[in-house]
Design a protein around this motif. Structure first.
Motif, short mmCIF file in Angstrom:
data_model
loop_
_atom_site.label_atom_id
_atom_site.label_comp_id
_atom_site.label_asym_id
_atom_site.label_seq_id
_atom_site.Cartn_x
_atom_site.Cartn_y
_atom_site.Cartn_z
N VAL A 95 33.78 4.19 14.14
CA VAL A 95 32.42 3.83 15.01
C VAL A 95 31.78 5.00 15.06
N PHE A 96 30.34 4.71 14.93
CA PHE A 96 29.56 5.88 14.66
C PHE A 96 28.15 5.43 15.46
N GLY A 97 27.48 6.76 15.58
CA GLY A 97 26.28 6.66 16.37
C GLY A 97 25.16 7.52 15.49
N ASP A 98 24.11 6.99 15.44
CA ASP A 98 22.76 7.70 14.49
C ASP A 98 21.84 7.68 15.60
N GLU A 99 21.26 9.22 15.43
CA GLU A 99 19.82 9.26 16.18
C GLU A 99 18.85 9.75 15.06
N ILE A 100 18.07 8.80 14.78
CA ILE A 100 17.31 8.92 13.48
C ILE A 100 16.06 9.44 13.88
N GLU A 101 15.20 10.50 13.06
CA GLU A 101 13.95 10.99 13.33
C GLU A 101 13.11 10.43 11.98
N ASP A 102 11.91 10.06 11.96
CA ASP A 102 11.11 9.69 10.87
C ASP A 102 11.77 8.67 9.91
N LEU A 103 12.26 7.45 10.86
CA LEU A 103 12.97 6.38 9.92
C LEU A 103 11.92 5.83 8.78
N VAL A 104 12.27 5.41 7.70
CA VAL A 104 11.18 4.84 6.78
C VAL A 104 11.66 3.41 6.93
N ASP A 105 10.45 2.67 6.88
CA ASP A 105 10.53 1.20 7.05
C ASP A 105 9.02 0.70 6.70
N GLN A 106 8.80 -0.44 6.74
CA GLN A 106 7.51 -1.24 6.29
C GLN A 106 6.56 -1.03 7.49
N VAL A 107 5.45 -0.44 7.55
CA VAL A 107 4.43 -0.31 8.74
C VAL A 107 3.06 -0.90 7.96
N PRO A 108 2.16 -0.90 9.02
CA PRO A 108 0.71 -1.19 8.77
C PRO A 108 0.16 0.12 8.10
N ILE A 109 -0.62 0.09 7.16
CA ILE A 109 -1.44 1.33 6.69
C ILE A 109 -2.72 1.27 7.05
N PHE A 110 -3.50 2.24 7.65
CA PHE A 110 -4.94 2.02 8.18
C PHE A 110 -5.55 3.08 7.29
N ASP A 111 -6.89 2.54 7.31
CA ASP A 111 -8.03 3.22 6.32
C ASP A 111 -8.28 4.62 7.03
N ILE A 112 -8.13 5.75 6.36
CA ILE A 112 -8.41 7.05 7.03
C ILE A 112 -9.76 7.12 7.31
N ASN A 113 -10.66 6.46 6.61
CA ASN A 113 -12.11 6.42 6.53
C ASN A 113 -12.73 5.59 7.79
N THR A 130 0.73 -1.17 -0.21
CA THR A 130 0.00 -0.20 0.03
C THR A 130 0.78 1.25 0.03
N GLY A 131 0.57 2.19 -0.90
CA GLY A 131 1.33 3.38 -0.93
C GLY A 131 1.04 4.29 0.28
N ASN A 132 1.86 5.26 0.68
CA ASN A 132 1.59 5.98 1.77
C ASN A 132 1.92 7.74 1.33
N VAL A 133 0.85 8.46 1.14
CA VAL A 133 1.07 9.82 0.71
C VAL A 133 1.50 10.73 1.73
N ASP A 134 1.55 10.07 3.04
CA ASP A 134 1.88 11.00 4.15
C ASP A 134 3.35 10.32 4.63
N ILE A 135 4.29 9.92 3.87
CA ILE A 135 5.48 9.41 4.17
C ILE A 135 6.33 10.74 4.03
N VAL A 136 7.36 10.88 4.86
CA VAL A 136 8.34 12.13 4.78
C VAL A 136 9.92 11.22 5.14
N PRO A 137 10.69 11.99 4.32
CA PRO A 137 12.19 11.55 4.38
C PRO A 137 12.66 11.52 6.00
N ASP A 138 13.63 10.40 6.27
CA ASP A 138 14.27 10.22 7.54
C ASP A 138 15.23 11.58 7.68
N GLN A 139 15.64 11.72 8.65
CA GLN A 139 16.54 12.62 9.22
C GLN A 139 17.28 12.11 10.36
#
Length: 174
Positions: A115-133, A84-93
């Motif tokens: 050695v590195f550490g990441d703090e990620i906001e809005d991680l893009v991954d596979q998620v359940p998509i809910f019916d907005i109606n 399912t496509g997701n029109v609400d997705i945003v790029p991660d930061q």
């Protein structure tokens, strides 16, 4: 905007500042247009310890990229699944803090460890998509955002040359 400065004989600072402006438009029943600005940039220190050893430290603000197929729904008949496509997705930061050491071993090769550490906001991954109606009803699975995530990692890569052992031109890259 980037600025570099020599702080000492063996120490260099570089700072880079920027921003990314995005506009995402979608048509259809739930068509919408969204615009947002994401700051990005970095600061890094490069220290030449000696002619064979370098140390780099950095802090970076990165902005991910979205794929067109993140927005549209599709069915894979061979796999027997749909996405399912997701029109609400945003790029991660992400904020990345890194420390890297490079060592040259001359005719034997070289190695780099980071050695590195990441703090990620809005991680893009596979998620359940809910019916907005019909809230609470899952209509499929697809790309979406996870609020936050963290990662700590160690990467080591290098080259081991076998010329000194009589095997001219052979090397192992790892």
């Amino acid at each position: 905007v980037t600025h570099g400065r020599q702080l000492g004989k063996d120490l260099r600072l570089q700072i880079s500042l920027g921003a990314e402006q995005s506009e995402i438009m979608s048509d259809g029943v739930n068509g919408q247009t969204r615009s947002f600005t994401r700051p990005k940039g970095s600061a890094s220190l490069a220290w030449t310890v000696d002619e064979k050893t370098k140390v780099n430290a950095s802090v970076t603000r990165e902005v991910g990229q979205l794929n067109f197929f993140d927005f549209i729904s599709n069915v894979d008949l061979n796999q027997g699944d749909n996405q399912t496509g997701n029109v609400d997705i945003v790029p991660d930061q992400r904020w990345r803090l890194a420390l890297e050491v490079e060592r040259d071993f001359g005719s034997w090769g070289a190695v780099t460890a980071e050695v590195f550490g990441d703090e990620i906001e809005d991680l893009v991954d596979q998620v359940p998509i809910f019916d907005i109606n019909n809230p609470g009803t899952i209509i499929g699975e697809g790309p979406g955002n996870i609020d936050s995530a963290s990662r700590i990692a160690l990467e080591v890569e290098g080259t081991l040359k076998f010329d000194n052992l009589g095997w001219k031109g052979a090397q192992l890259e790892y």
